[in-house]
Design an enzyme around this catalytic site. Structure first.
Site, PDB file in Angstrom:
ATOM      1  N   LYS A 107       1.946   1.967  -5.143  1.00  0.00           N
ATOM      2  CA  LYS A 107       2.503   1.360  -6.369  1.00  0.00           C
ATOM      3  C   LYS A 107       1.591   1.600  -7.575  1.00  0.00           C
ATOM      4  O   LYS A 107       2.049   1.929  -8.662  1.00  0.00           O
ATOM      5  CB  LYS A 107       2.688  -0.161  -6.178  1.00  0.00           C
ATOM      6  CG  LYS A 107       3.677  -0.530  -5.091  1.00  0.00           C
ATOM      7  CD  LYS A 107       3.735  -2.021  -4.863  1.00  0.00           C
ATOM      8  CE  LYS A 107       2.489  -2.613  -4.265  1.00  0.00           C
ATOM      9  NZ  LYS A 107       2.167  -2.204  -2.899  1.00  0.00           N
ATOM     10  N   ASP A 162       0.811  -1.225   0.000  1.00  0.00           N
ATOM     11  CA  ASP A 162       0.000   0.000   0.000  1.00  0.00           C
ATOM     12  C   ASP A 162       0.842   1.272   0.000  1.00  0.00           C
ATOM     13  O   ASP A 162       0.438   2.308   0.532  1.00  0.00           O
ATOM     14  CB  ASP A 162      -0.964   0.018   1.213  1.00  0.00           C
ATOM     15  CG  ASP A 162      -1.867  -1.190   1.224  1.00  0.00           C
ATOM     16  OD1 ASP A 162      -2.239  -1.656   0.123  1.00  0.00           O
ATOM     17  OD2 ASP A 162      -2.211  -1.674   2.319  1.00  0.00           O
ATOM     18  N   GLN A 193       2.161  -6.147  -3.108  1.00  0.00           N
ATOM     19  CA  GLN A 193       2.613  -6.215  -1.708  1.00  0.00           C
ATOM     20  C   GLN A 193       3.913  -5.417  -1.530  1.00  0.00           C
ATOM     21  O   GLN A 193       4.109  -4.447  -2.229  1.00  0.00           O
ATOM     22  CB  GLN A 193       2.782  -7.683  -1.249  1.00  0.00           C
ATOM     23  CG  GLN A 193       1.472  -8.453  -1.103  1.00  0.00           C
ATOM     24  CD  GLN A 193       0.916  -9.009  -2.395  1.00  0.00           C
ATOM     25  OE1 GLN A 193       1.620  -9.690  -3.121  1.00  0.00           O
ATOM     26  NE2 GLN A 193      -0.332  -8.737  -2.687  1.00  0.00           N
ATOM     27  N   GLY A 250      -4.383  -4.463  -3.746  1.00  0.00           N
ATOM     28  CA  GLY A 250      -5.421  -3.463  -3.982  1.00  0.00           C
ATOM     29  C   GLY A 250      -4.719  -2.188  -4.389  1.00  0.00           C
ATOM     30  O   GLY A 250      -3.997  -1.598  -3.594  1.00  0.00           O
ATOM     31  N   HIS A 251      -4.849  -1.796  -5.639  1.00  0.00           N
ATOM     32  CA  HIS A 251      -4.120  -0.642  -6.163  1.00  0.00           C
ATOM     33  C   HIS A 251      -5.128   0.410  -6.608  1.00  0.00           C
ATOM     34  O   HIS A 251      -5.971   0.147  -7.457  1.00  0.00           O
ATOM     35  CB  HIS A 251      -3.222  -1.078  -7.336  1.00  0.00           C
ATOM     36  CG  HIS A 251      -2.224  -2.146  -6.950  1.00  0.00           C
ATOM     37  ND1 HIS A 251      -1.555  -2.909  -7.873  1.00  0.00           N
ATOM     38  CD2 HIS A 251      -1.786  -2.548  -5.743  1.00  0.00           C
ATOM     39  CE1 HIS A 251      -0.750  -3.743  -7.230  1.00  0.00           C
ATOM     40  NE2 HIS A 251      -0.873  -3.553  -5.943  1.00  0.00           N
TER      41      HIS A 251
HETATM   42  P1  GDP Z   1      -0.643   0.192  -3.571  1.00  0.00           P
HETATM   43  O1  GDP Z   1      -1.251  -1.077  -3.049  1.00  0.00           O
HETATM   44  O2  GDP Z   1       0.825   0.267  -3.303  1.00  0.00           O
HETATM   45  O3  GDP Z   1      -0.967   0.445  -5.006  1.00  0.00           O
HETATM   46  O4  GDP Z   1      -1.300   1.370  -2.721  1.00  0.00           O
HETATM   47  P2  GDP Z   1      -2.877   1.547  -2.410  1.00  0.00           P
HETATM   48  O5  GDP Z   1      -3.535   2.019  -3.636  1.00  0.00           O
HETATM   49  O6  GDP Z   1      -3.410   0.345  -1.734  1.00  0.00           O
HETATM   50  O7  GDP Z   1      -2.804   2.661  -1.281  1.00  0.00           O
HETATM   51  C1  GDP Z   1      -2.267   3.922  -1.536  1.00  0.00           C
HETATM   52  C2  GDP Z   1      -3.370   4.964  -1.320  1.00  0.00           C
HETATM   53  O8  GDP Z   1      -2.786   6.244  -1.246  1.00  0.00           O
HETATM   54  C3  GDP Z   1      -4.354   5.040  -2.462  1.00  0.00           C
HETATM   55  O9  GDP Z   1      -5.599   5.386  -1.950  1.00  0.00           O
HETATM   56  C4  GDP Z   1      -3.802   6.134  -3.358  1.00  0.00           C
HETATM   57  O10 GDP Z   1      -4.801   6.802  -4.105  1.00  0.00           O
HETATM   58  C5  GDP Z   1      -3.227   7.058  -2.335  1.00  0.00           C
HETATM   59  N1  GDP Z   1      -2.020   7.798  -2.760  1.00  0.00           N
HETATM   60  C6  GDP Z   1      -1.019   7.413  -3.605  1.00  0.00           C
HETATM   61  N2  GDP Z   1      -0.054   8.351  -3.654  1.00  0.00           N
HETATM   62  C7  GDP Z   1      -0.444   9.342  -2.829  1.00  0.00           C
HETATM   63  C8  GDP Z   1       0.133  10.586  -2.422  1.00  0.00           C
HETATM   64  O11 GDP Z   1       1.233  10.948  -2.825  1.00  0.00           O
HETATM   65  N3  GDP Z   1      -0.576  11.335  -1.532  1.00  0.00           N
HETATM   66  C9  GDP Z   1      -1.782  10.945  -1.034  1.00  0.00           C
HETATM   67  N4  GDP Z   1      -2.394  11.737  -0.171  1.00  0.00           N
HETATM   68  N5  GDP Z   1      -2.351   9.785  -1.384  1.00  0.00           N
HETATM   69  C10 GDP Z   1      -1.689   8.987  -2.262  1.00  0.00           C
HETATM   70  P1  IMO Z   2      -0.815  -4.279  -2.191  1.00  0.00           P
HETATM   71  O1  IMO Z   2      -0.368  -4.825  -3.514  1.00  0.00           O
HETATM   72  C1  IMO Z   2      -0.942  -4.665   2.136  1.00  0.00           C
HETATM   73  C2  IMO Z   2      -1.028  -8.721   3.769  1.00  0.00           C
HETATM   74  C3  IMO Z   2      -2.292  -9.149   4.483  1.00  0.00           C
HETATM   75  C4  IMO Z   2      -1.693 -10.089   5.527  1.00  0.00           C
HETATM   76  C5  IMO Z   2      -0.586 -10.784   4.755  1.00  0.00           C
HETATM   77  C6  IMO Z   2      -0.952 -12.142   4.165  1.00  0.00           C
HETATM   78  O2  IMO Z   2      -2.107  -3.575  -2.236  1.00  0.00           O
HETATM   79  O3  IMO Z   2       0.271  -3.512  -1.546  1.00  0.00           O
HETATM   80  P2  IMO Z   2      -2.420 -12.889   2.079  1.00  0.00           P
HETATM   81  O4  IMO Z   2      -3.867 -12.673   1.778  1.00  0.00           O
HETATM   82  O5  IMO Z   2      -1.502 -12.358   1.046  1.00  0.00           O
HETATM   83  O6  IMO Z   2      -2.105 -14.309   2.438  1.00  0.00           O
HETATM   84  O7  IMO Z   2      -2.171 -12.032   3.437  1.00  0.00           O
HETATM   85  O8  IMO Z   2      -0.232  -9.908   3.696  1.00  0.00           O
HETATM   86  N1  IMO Z   2      -1.233  -8.231   2.386  1.00  0.00           N
HETATM   87  C7  IMO Z   2      -1.152  -6.943   2.041  1.00  0.00           C
HETATM   88  N2  IMO Z   2      -0.981  -5.829   2.799  1.00  0.00           N
HETATM   89  N3  IMO Z   2      -1.015  -4.550   0.791  1.00  0.00           N
HETATM   90  C8  IMO Z   2      -1.156  -5.651   0.015  1.00  0.00           C
HETATM   91  O9  IMO Z   2      -1.119  -5.606  -1.317  1.00  0.00           O
HETATM   92  C9  IMO Z   2      -1.278  -6.910   0.643  1.00  0.00           C
HETATM   93  N4  IMO Z   2      -1.450  -8.181   0.194  1.00  0.00           N
HETATM   94  C10 IMO Z   2      -1.404  -8.971   1.271  1.00  0.00           C
HETATM   95  O10 IMO Z   2      -2.949  -8.046   5.072  1.00  0.00           O
HETATM   96  O11 IMO Z   2      -1.097  -9.342   6.551  1.00  0.00           O
HETATM   97 MG    MG Z   3      -2.798  -1.694  -1.819  1.00  0.00          MG
END
Ligand code: GDP
Ligand code: IMO
Ligand code: MG
Length: 429
Positions: free
Chosen positions: A16, A13, A223, A40-41
């Site tokens: 990416k 999170d 991840q 979850g992106h």
């Molecule tokens: P990922 O799993 O690495 O793709 O990250 P996620 O999408 O799960 O979580 C990142 C969250 O932060 C998302 O809701 C993005 O829209 C948000 N985000 C990404 N870059 C920035 C940033 O520079 N500033 C803020 N405030 N939010 C961001």
């Molecule tokens: P992105 O790509 C954050 C965490 C779960 C749990 C552990 C194992 O959005 O960054 P799993 O279902 O993979 O067996 O769970 O890994 N986890 C993540 N945490 N971002 C993710 O993906 C994750 N994918 C798995 O919360 O702790």
């Molecule tokens: Mg994510």
């Protein structure tokens, strides 16, 4: 022309999806190489918000998007996600989307087992996403998996199903569950097979062609390094290797193809699920980071745990993954804080450590050593150039890159695609 491999350098999170989407318009192909729909992106483009779990983030810009063999694929989740994205106006077809035909499938029995184990573990649970990721990877290395290519040969699946069901029926019996309904499983596979097969191909071949033609490939990790099954906070990890090296094995290209390794790093730290987290803040500051950063899981909606930036962990991740440069995201979430802290080392039973130890008990016990800096009064939110950043925010970014011994290539200042500062172009490095 360089290829780029994007990986998360913390516990996932990090942002990416946003960065891959931003880079994708300059790539010719985007490839997912591990994980599954546990990812979850979130991508924000103007008024539109796209939430992707299985589809490569390049799909939104229409870039050739590929699911590599290292991914575990839930065919029903795939169909639902394609339908959702299509309804949002994203074109997804056999010209711009392909799935490796040697990709293992996540089946309903994997989701069942994930849930049964987590429930049985009670407070000792991993806190998985419940998507069946771990059990599917176990069956892959246990040589019991049903793969995408098997969907074209469902009439010849008997001996594979014998092996798979014998294993799962024994496990299910241990949990007091009935055996796998084999006929129902085959019927479900027969139903979904044509949908998946329209995208299936030997993607290693396609990628090698793309590479020979001199095109740019963007490898998209899911991840983060601290969730890596070898290098992460074991056993509180996911079941795949999330490090940059997996980009090669999980897509069918050699390690010399992976190019510039871009580590995505959040300006503070978050984690979803159980496990050690040395800089976690269970106070008003942690609450504030969570609220300002909207730290709720994209997949499960769970509240993410929040804490200060941990330079020890990120330095370790960058070393393990050979990170060439980082994208520092969510700097704006720190706007307006009077003081900010960075963890620069740990204390463990009287000793000072400059690395994160491997044993779970030591990981749980380390105490962070902090360095405190002044925050900044102005705002970084929405900044698109270095000159737009307050001087003190620049000091913070510079201190981060010094401590992690890795340069900053990009800075992200909001969820919006274009709110991104390019310091050093990963594609032309
Ligand atoms: P990922 O799993 O690495 O793709 O990250 P996620 O999408 O799960 O979580 C990142 C969250 O932060 C998302 O809701 C993005 O829209 C948000 N985000 C990404 N870059 C920035 C940033 O520079 N500033 C803020 N405030 N939010 C961001
Ligand atoms: P992105 O790509 C954050 C965490 C779960 C749990 C552990 C194992 O959005 O960054 P799993 O279902 O993979 O067996 O769970 O890994 N986890 C993540 N945490 N971002 C993710 O993906 C994750 N994918 C798995 O919360 O702790
Ligand atoms: Mg994510």
């Amino acid at each position: 022309m360089a290829n780029v491999t994007v990986i998360g350098a913390q516990w996932g999170d990090e942002g990416k999806g946003k960065i891959v989407d931003w880079l994708a318009s300059r790539a010719d192909a985007v490839v997912r190489f591990q994980g599954g729909h546990n990812a979850g992106h979130t991508l924000v483009v103007g008024e539109q918000v796209y939430k992707l779990s299985l589809l490569p983030s390049g799909i939104v810009t229409g870039t050739l998007s590929i699911i590599g063999n290292g991914v575990v694929l839930d065919p029903w989740a795939l169909k639902a996600e394609i339908e959702k994205l299509t309804a949002q106006g994203v074109a997804i077809n056999a010209d711009n989307f392909a799935i490796a035909d040697n990709c293992p499938l996540i089946l309903p029995l994997h989701r069942d087992l994930d849930g049964l184990r987590e429930t049985a573990a009670g407070s000792g649970k991993i806190g998985t996403t419940g998507r069946g990721i771990g059990p599917a990877y176990e069956d892959k290395v246990g040589r019991r998996a049903i793969r995408v290519c098997d969907l074209a040969h469902l009439d010849a699946l008997d001996s594979q199903l014998d092996r798979l069901c014998a294993h799962h029926d024994a496990l299910r019996a241990g949990f007091g569950q009935p055996p796998v309904d084999r006929d129902a499983l085959v019927a479900e596979l027969r139903d979904i097979a044509p949908y998946v097969l329209q995208f299936a191909q030997p993607v290693w071949k396609r990628l090698n062609q793309v590479r020979k033609a001199g095109a740019r490939i963007l490898f998209e990790g899911a991840q983060g390094v601290l969730l890596d099954v070898d290098h992460g906070t074991y056993p509180f990890v996911t079941s795949s290797n999330t490090v940059s090296g997996t980009a090669a094995s999980g897509s069918g290209l050699g390690p010399n193809a992976t190019g510039f390794v871009l580590g995505i790093v959040k300006a503070y730290t978050t984690r979803v699920g159980s496990g050690p987290f040395p800089t976690e803040l269970e106070d008003a500051t942690g609450q504030r980071l969570g609220e300002r950063g909207h730290e709720f899981g994209t997949v499960t909606g769970r509240k993410r745990r929040c804490g200060w930036f941990d330079a020890v962990l990120v330095r370790q991740s960058c070393a393990i993954s050979g990170v060439t440069g980082i994208a520092l995201t969510k700097v704006d979430v720190l706007d307006g804080m009077e003081k900010v802290k960075i963890c620069t080392g740990y204390r463990l039973r009287g000793k000072v450590l400059d690395y994160f130890p491997s044993h779970a008990a030591d990981q749980a016990e380390v105490e962070p050593i902090y360095e405190e800096m002044d925050g900044w009064a102005g705002t970084t939110a929405g900044a698109r150039s270095w000159a737009d950043l307050p001087a003190q925010a620049i000091k913070y970014i510079q201190r981060v890159q010094e401590l992690i011994e890795t340069p900053v290539a990009l800075v992200s200042t909001s969820p919006e695609r274009e709110d991104t500062i390019l310091v050093r172009d990963p594609f032309v490095d």
